[in-house]
Enzyme design. Structure first.
Site, PDB file in Angstrom:
ATOM      1  N   SER A   1      -5.811  -4.303  -4.633  1.00  0.00           N
ATOM      2  CA  SER A   1      -4.300  -5.138  -5.735  1.00  0.00           C
ATOM      3  C   SER A   1      -3.820  -4.141  -7.159  1.00  0.00           C
ATOM      4  CB  SER A   1      -5.390  -5.451  -7.423  1.00  0.00           C
ATOM      5  OG  SER A   1      -6.036  -7.254  -6.041  1.00  0.00           O
TER       6      SER A   1
ATOM      7  N   LYS B   1       0.304  -4.420  -7.003  1.00  0.00           N
ATOM      8  CA  LYS B   1       0.279  -6.480  -7.559  1.00  0.00           C
ATOM      9  C   LYS B   1       1.730  -5.375  -8.246  1.00  0.00           C
ATOM     10  CE  LYS B   1      -3.656  -9.163  -6.633  1.00  0.00           C
ATOM     11  NZ  LYS B   1      -4.747  -9.420  -7.359  1.00  0.00           N
TER      12      LYS B   1
ATOM     13  N   TYR C   1       1.062 -10.491   2.115  1.00  0.00           N
ATOM     14  CA  TYR C   1       0.064 -10.414   1.084  1.00  0.00           C
ATOM     15  C   TYR C   1      -0.940  -9.366   1.335  1.00  0.00           C
ATOM     16  CZ  TYR C   1      -3.437 -11.165  -2.368  1.00  0.00           C
ATOM     17  OH  TYR C   1      -5.005 -10.403  -4.031  1.00  0.00           O
TER      18      TYR C   1
ATOM     19  N   TYR D   1      -8.222  -7.932 -14.804  1.00  0.00           N
ATOM     20  CA  TYR D   1      -9.288  -9.722 -14.614  1.00  0.00           C
ATOM     21  C   TYR D   1      -9.717  -9.670 -16.034  1.00  0.00           C
ATOM     22  CZ  TYR D   1      -7.743  -8.316  -9.925  1.00  0.00           C
ATOM     23  OH  TYR D   1      -7.677  -7.671  -9.253  1.00  0.00           O
TER      24      TYR D   1
ATOM     25  N   VAL E   1      -9.927  -3.428  -5.657  1.00  0.00           N
ATOM     26  CA  VAL E   1     -10.735  -3.493  -5.266  1.00  0.00           C
ATOM     27  C   VAL E   1     -11.809  -2.334  -4.800  1.00  0.00           C
ATOM     28  CG1 VAL E   1     -11.871  -6.057  -5.767  1.00  0.00           C
ATOM     29  CG2 VAL E   1     -11.380  -4.981  -3.831  1.00  0.00           C
TER      30      VAL E   1
HETATM   31  N1  GLU Z   1      -7.212  -7.807  -1.176  1.00  0.00           N
HETATM   32  C1  GLU Z   1      -8.082  -8.477  -2.431  1.00  0.00           C
HETATM   33  C2  GLU Z   1      -7.876 -10.145  -2.522  1.00  0.00           C
HETATM   34  O1  GLU Z   1      -7.237 -10.584  -2.652  1.00  0.00           O
HETATM   35  C3  GLU Z   1      -7.300  -7.503  -4.014  1.00  0.00           C
HETATM   36  C4  GLU Z   1      -8.268  -8.355  -4.893  1.00  0.00           C
HETATM   37  C5  GLU Z   1      -8.388  -6.716  -5.576  1.00  0.00           C
HETATM   38  O2  GLU Z   1      -8.358  -6.020  -5.471  1.00  0.00           O
HETATM   39  O3  GLU Z   1      -8.686  -7.767  -6.389  1.00  0.00           O
HETATM   40  O4  GLU Z   1      -9.400 -10.257  -2.525  1.00  0.00           O
END
Ligand code: GLU
Length: 307
Positions: A68, A71, A195, A243, A261
């Site tokens: 993430s 992003k 994505y 988050y 993650v």
């Molecule tokens: N590719 C992961 C998902 O969509 C990213 C989540 C993350 O890194 O928090 O679940």
């Protein structure tokens, strides 16, 4: 008072040895099968300051899945493409929910709370993808990241992406839900394929710290987005980048950051530095446990804070 490179190196080495001797390293994300086997005993940290050599400690030349953290780069690209029109499709408020929660999406009728929770990031990627193919879009994302890091040796791990394509049922559910509300322009498979590949970008800690320099600002930092946009992206990282653990990170570290993650965290010290930390074990919010602790120590020892 600015910190010299040797002083900073000493702090980084101290943090790496604290991390090494910490027994509770958190839990590696196992919902993406390809990430479940990553050795939790790895730790790395890197600090990049505009115009100066990147300082590293620990396994800073080992590649990891940025997940993430990607992003941040797609948000910059989406804002560059459609500007403030992005906010018609995505909100700018912290979610207080897990990164993959579907509850808010239902309550708020398909307009995700912010661009960093999964649903919001799927919309952001969908925005960048509109009018292009997934491979053109991934090419644009990689070009942006490589330009930001001044490093062409940054690639996508296709096995990690395929692993998520096979198991990313919650993300597929969210994409279809977005589509049902008219908030997905491309086919779910196309947007999610893009994505998942964007999340599967791999970098070393040193590369990630360098890639974050475009958000530091100041005369010597790379200029990929305007000053105004730097402030806005940093504000979103501060309020939404971790988050439902965003308040905790702001309290403990006091700097804008974005976690993934894979155990990476990119943190920006406005006008001073870009810091990357990586430790694969996660805390209960899904953010790197040792990474957060390391950033807290770095902020305390350097006095770096936006407050
Ligand atoms: N590719 C992961 C998902 O969509 C990213 C989540 C993350 O890194 O928090 O679940």
């Amino acid at each position: 008072m600015s910190i010299t490179a040797p002083q900073l190196q000493t702090i980084l080495d101290e943090i790496a040895s604290i991390a090494e001797s910490t027994t509770d390293k958190g839990r590696v994300a196992d919902y993406i099968p390809e990430l479940a086997g990553v050795n939790p005993d790895q730790f790395a940290m890197a600090v990049s300051r505009p115009g100066q050599s990147t300082l590293i400690a620990g396994d800073a030349n080992t590649r990891f899945s940025i997940q993430s953290v990607s992003k941040v780069f797609t948000l910059a690209l989406a804002l560059g493409k459609v500007g403030d029109r992005l906010w018609q499709r995505v909100g700018r408020e912290p979610s207080g929910q897990a990164f993959d929660s579907v509850i808010l999406l239902e309550q708020e009728k398909g307009r995700p709370r912010n661009p960093f929770i999964n649903a919001g990031a799927i919309v952001t990627t969908d925005t960048v993808l509109e009018g292009a193919t997934p491979s053109e879009t991934l090419g644009a994302i990689l070009r942006f990241v490589r330009a930001a890091a001044s490093d062409d040796e940054i690639h996508i791990n296709d096995q990690v992406a395929q692993s998520e394509i096979t198991t990313g049922h919650r993300n597929f559910a969210m994409a279809h839900y977005l589509l049902s509300h008219g908030n997905l322009v491309n086919a779910p498979e196309q947007t999610l394929g893009t994505y998942f590949h964007q999340c599967a970008i791999e970098m070393t800690c040193a590369q990630l710290a360098n890639a974050g320099l475009f958000l530091v600002g100041g005369p010597e930092a790379p200029r990929l987005v305007s000053d105004d946009r730097i402030r806005r992206i940093n504000a979103l990282m501060m309020t939404c980048g971790h988050y439902d653990g965003s308040g905790d990170y702001a309290y403990r570290v006091g700097l804008p950051g974005k976690s993934g993650v894979g155990g990476g965290i990119l943190t920006i010290v406005p006008n001073i530095a870009s810091v990357a930390v990586w430790s694969p074990g996660l805390n209960r919010y899904g953010n790197s446990k040792l990474g957060t602790e390391a950033m807290q120590i770095l902020a305390e020892k350097t006095g770096w804070s936006v407050f």
